[in-house]
Design an enzyme around this catalytic site. Sequence first.
Site, PDB file in Angstrom:
ATOM      1  CG  HIS A  17      -1.610   0.755   1.205  1.00  0.00           C
ATOM      2  ND1 HIS A  17      -3.488   0.905   1.853  1.00  0.00           N
ATOM      3  CD2 HIS A  17      -2.118   2.903   0.925  1.00  0.00           C
ATOM      4  CE1 HIS A  17      -4.038   1.483   1.886  1.00  0.00           C
ATOM      5  NE2 HIS A  17      -3.596   2.686   1.103  1.00  0.00           N
ATOM      6  CG  ASP A  21      -1.018  10.634  -5.866  1.00  0.00           C
ATOM      7  OD1 ASP A  21      -0.876   8.887  -5.623  1.00  0.00           O
ATOM      8  OD2 ASP A  21      -1.601  11.119  -5.939  1.00  0.00           O
ATOM      9  CG  HIS A 206      -8.204   3.786   0.875  1.00  0.00           C
ATOM     10  ND1 HIS A 206      -7.413   3.161  -0.889  1.00  0.00           N
ATOM     11  CD2 HIS A 206      -7.195   4.132   1.129  1.00  0.00           C
ATOM     12  CE1 HIS A 206      -6.051   3.650  -0.897  1.00  0.00           C
ATOM     13  NE2 HIS A 206      -6.081   4.055   0.020  1.00  0.00           N
ATOM     14  CD  GLU A 209      -7.396   6.294   5.102  1.00  0.00           C
ATOM     15  OE1 GLU A 209      -7.629   5.765   4.241  1.00  0.00           O
ATOM     16  OE2 GLU A 209      -6.129   6.212   5.424  1.00  0.00           O
ATOM     17  CG  ASP A 299      -1.473   6.036   3.023  1.00  0.00           C
ATOM     18  OD1 ASP A 299      -2.291   5.522   2.002  1.00  0.00           O
ATOM     19  OD2 ASP A 299      -2.165   6.171   3.814  1.00  0.00           O
TER      20      ASP A 299
HETATM   21 ZN   LIG Z   1      -4.015   5.352   0.630  1.00  0.00          ZN
END
Ligand SMILES: [Zn+2]
Length: 361
Positions: A17, A21, A206, A209, A299
Amino acid sequence: MPLNLASIRQAPKALLHDHLDGGLRPATVLELAEDCGYDGLPAADAEALAHWFREAADSGSLVRYLETFDHTVAVMQTPDGLRRVARECAEDLAADGVVYAEIRFAPEQHLERGLTLDEVVEHTLAGFRQGEQLAAEAGRPIVVRCLLTAMRHAARSREIAELAVRWRSQGVCGFDIAGAEAGYPPTRHLDAFEYLRANHAHFTIHAGEAFGLPSIHEALAFCGSDRLGHGVRITDDIDVPGSIEDARLGVVANYVRDKRVPLELCPSSNVQTGAAPSLDKHPFDLLARLRFRVTVNTDNRLMSDTSMSREMLKLVQTFGYGWSDLERFTINAMKSAFIPFPERLRIIDDIIKPGYAVLIG
Ligand SMILES: [Zn+2]
């Protein structure tokens, strides 16, 4: 071998993960902005820019956090920009000892200067291939695959799912849904998931979270997700009245553990976004001790000013893990990768196990 940043960098690591960008080098952001005539950057030198990204991500303001991506995405709108960012991503991960990585990004966000979705994917994959080659030449081989992300708030998920299937034999290994969870449940994109399932394609979502258990439930029960992006809030379905041995799991938590659904946990990012209150209160350790299939991830390396080695070091310092724990988390990740089984096995048997055997001594 003692556990420290230098020795963890030597250990083979697998990353599931990581956002393309969210991992640019600050100097590259500046140079690409110059090249493409983007004048919106909030700082003029690499150090100040790195500081700005870190601060905005730490601010606790979602608006400021999301603004960081406006700048990185703005300089990734050309073939050169995409190739360079992808190449440097592969090189940076390899230099950090990552041997396998699945890097995700949303092609629909890179069309501002006239590229088509297919061209965006083509140039990005070319950058990864080049980065793999340079890393191998530098003696740090890495396998990089790509996940194509669709944005939750947009309406292009079916198109992106088709794109992922179209490019799957050429470096794309799966699909993902990202963006604000609240108000945009994954069930808005059911036709994309139906298409993927009909084509035996892999995907992660996702979920769990920012939002609680319902998003995890929907991702698994209605969408059929293979993995959970973060999934931190699975703890909402776990009750630990006393010791961990007495932990009581609800239906969803039991399902996730029984089915070995991989949790793509991202410690630093989870703290920054408030998914976990602090590193010592991060449920990583609880979930690891309950034998969920936990994996360690970065991440957004730029925004969290982190790397795979740093994430692992933080876990070691917080929870007292040893080499065999790091090896287990790495094998967990590799088992959960979206590449063919023999390739996963090769990396586990030929690279990860021998690598940790040397470090364990
Ligand atoms: Zn993520």
